[in-house]
Design a protein around this motif. Structure first.
Motif, short mmCIF file in Angstrom:
data_model
loop_
_atom_site.label_atom_id
_atom_site.label_comp_id
_atom_site.label_asym_id
_atom_site.label_seq_id
_atom_site.Cartn_x
_atom_site.Cartn_y
_atom_site.Cartn_z
N PRO A 38 0.81 -1.22 0.00
CA PRO A 38 0.00 0.00 0.00
C PRO A 38 0.84 1.26 0.00
CG PRO A 38 -0.03 -1.03 2.17
CD PRO A 38 0.66 -1.99 1.25
N VAL A 39 0.36 2.27 -0.74
CA VAL A 39 1.00 3.59 -0.80
C VAL A 39 -0.11 4.64 -0.80
CG1 VAL A 39 2.61 5.08 -2.03
CG2 VAL A 39 2.87 2.61 -2.19
N LEU A 40 0.08 5.72 -0.06
CA LEU A 40 -0.94 6.77 0.09
C LEU A 40 -2.26 6.17 0.60
CD1 LEU A 40 -0.21 9.03 -3.02
CD2 LEU A 40 0.63 9.29 -0.68
N ASP A 41 -3.39 6.79 0.26
CA ASP A 41 -4.66 6.32 0.84
C ASP A 41 -5.33 5.20 0.04
OD1 ASP A 41 -5.10 8.14 -1.21
OD2 ASP A 41 -6.52 9.38 -0.09
N ARG A 46 3.01 -3.22 -6.87
CA ARG A 46 3.24 -4.65 -6.73
C ARG A 46 4.12 -5.13 -7.87
NH1 ARG A 46 -0.22 -8.48 -9.49
NH2 ARG A 46 -1.73 -7.46 -10.84
N VAL A 47 5.01 -6.05 -7.57
CA VAL A 47 5.91 -6.62 -8.57
C VAL A 47 5.16 -7.68 -9.35
CG1 VAL A 47 8.08 -7.83 -8.97
CG2 VAL A 47 7.90 -6.17 -7.09
N VAL A 48 5.09 -7.50 -10.66
CA VAL A 48 4.41 -8.47 -11.53
C VAL A 48 5.41 -9.49 -12.07
CG1 VAL A 48 3.07 -8.75 -13.65
CG2 VAL A 48 2.65 -6.79 -12.16
N ASP A 49 6.61 -9.01 -12.42
CA ASP A 49 7.63 -9.90 -12.98
C ASP A 49 8.99 -9.21 -12.86
OD1 ASP A 49 8.74 -12.14 -14.10
OD2 ASP A 49 7.93 -11.82 -16.11
N HIS A 99 3.06 -3.13 -11.24
CA HIS A 99 1.69 -2.65 -11.36
C HIS A 99 1.54 -1.56 -10.31
CE1 HIS A 99 -2.88 -3.61 -10.69
NE2 HIS A 99 -2.70 -2.43 -11.25
N VAL A 100 1.18 -0.37 -10.73
CA VAL A 100 1.13 0.78 -9.83
C VAL A 100 -0.24 1.44 -9.91
CG1 VAL A 100 2.24 2.94 -9.14
CG2 VAL A 100 3.59 1.18 -10.31
N LYS A 101 -0.79 1.74 -8.76
CA LYS A 101 -2.01 2.53 -8.67
C LYS A 101 -1.64 3.85 -8.01
CE LYS A 101 -6.82 2.45 -7.08
NZ LYS A 101 -7.84 1.68 -6.34
#
Length: 301
Positions: A38-41, A46-49, A99-101
């Motif tokens: 988790p980052v921020l709110d 996450r590492v995909v590969d 993968h980044v949100k």
């Protein structure tokens, strides 16, 4: 942190069916695969590969097939030499896909690093979720009086409450209008590619971001720095924690030479030599500008 049920199912399926492989494996990075940090709110990384490890850097530098890679002390010395002398190609042999949100305004800053492969969630095709980055109270700060692109003192009291309320209400009102424009109840509904332009910059987007280790280190040197904007810095710090487990020898060299080191100009070196010789040197006779001198004194006193 918000992963969709589909994403959670995908992650669970991937973790429940491990496969044997002959490729190089980093045990530290294996622990991060498919785990969302988790980052921020509402964000996460996450590492995909990934591809490669410390040995892959050494292997590329020696153009060998495993020769010499079993001696950790030798490998560490070589990696430190490569980092110290700015050799980049061996570090490019390692890659990671994340993968980044993240909020849109962070993404616009992040995308300035043009040495990666990026595929972003399409708001032309899909509808964005009602998720916005709302800063924690301690991150609400006034404009810095000495840095035109930084923050100063933290807002407090009524002003802080008023700003938070405006951020929340404006974001929700924009999303309400977004939904109203998209709606096909009693109307045709505006195209998604047009309706998205009314959304605020603090709405969350997602992307896949693939980069080699050399360019990732450049990203971390700038964005994990204490002077970087907080909202992108926390992403960089989360990524750095994964990289440290992935390539511990390379990361240690990076911390030492890039994050912990200082690059000196010719003028700065000359001033240090004069000081070591016992001379008192002031900014006026250093040959450096006031800004350079202020940075020089920040390190050397």
């Amino acid at each position: 942190m918000s992963l969709t049920q589909e994403q959670l199912s995908e992650i669970e399926a991937a973790r429940s069916t491990p496969r044997p492989t002959l490729r190089a494996v980093s045990e530290g990075m294996e622990a991060h695969l498919y785990r969302a940090h988790p980052v921020l709110d509402h964000g996460f990384i996450r590492v995909v590969d990934y591809m490669g490890d410390d040995a892959a850097i050494v292997q590329a530098a020696r153009v060998s097939y495993g020769a010499g890679t079993k001696h950790v002390s030798n490998d560490e010395g070589l990696i430190r030499y490569l980092m110290r002398h700015w050799h980049s190609t061996p570090f490019e042999m390692c890659e990671v896909k994340l993968h980044v949100k993240l909020p849109v305004f962070v993404a616009r800053q992040w995308i300035r690093h043009r040495t990666a492969n990026v595929n972003e969630y399409s708001a032309r095709y899909s509808i964005l979720d009602r998720e916005f980055y709302i800063p924690a109270p301690e991150q609400l700060a006034a404009q810095s009086t000495v840095n035109n692109q930084g923050r100063g003192e933290v807002l407090t009291g009524a002003e802080a409450a008023r700003v938070l309320e405006m951020l929340k209400s404006d974001a929700n009102r924009s999303y309400d209008h977004y939904e109203a424009m998209l709606s096909q109840e009693g109307q045709q509904g505006l195209a998604r590619e047009l309706a998205r332009m009314n959304l605020p910059a603090n709405i969350y987007t997602q992307w896949y971001w693939k980069v080699d280790l050399h360019n990732l280190f450049h990203f971390l040197r700038l964005r994990a720095d204490a002077h970087a904007q907080y909202e992108i810095r926390v992403y960089a710090e989360a990524i750095a924690a994964c990289v440290k487990d992935w390539v511990p020898l390379a990361f240690a060299a990076f911390e030492d030479y890039r994050m912990g080191g200082v690059t000196l100009s010719g003028k700065a070196i000359a001033v240090l030599k004069r000081r070591l010789a016992g001379e008192v040197v002031a900014q006026e006779d250093s040959g450096m500008s006031k800004g350079e001198w202020r940075e020089f004194e920040g390190v050397w006193g």
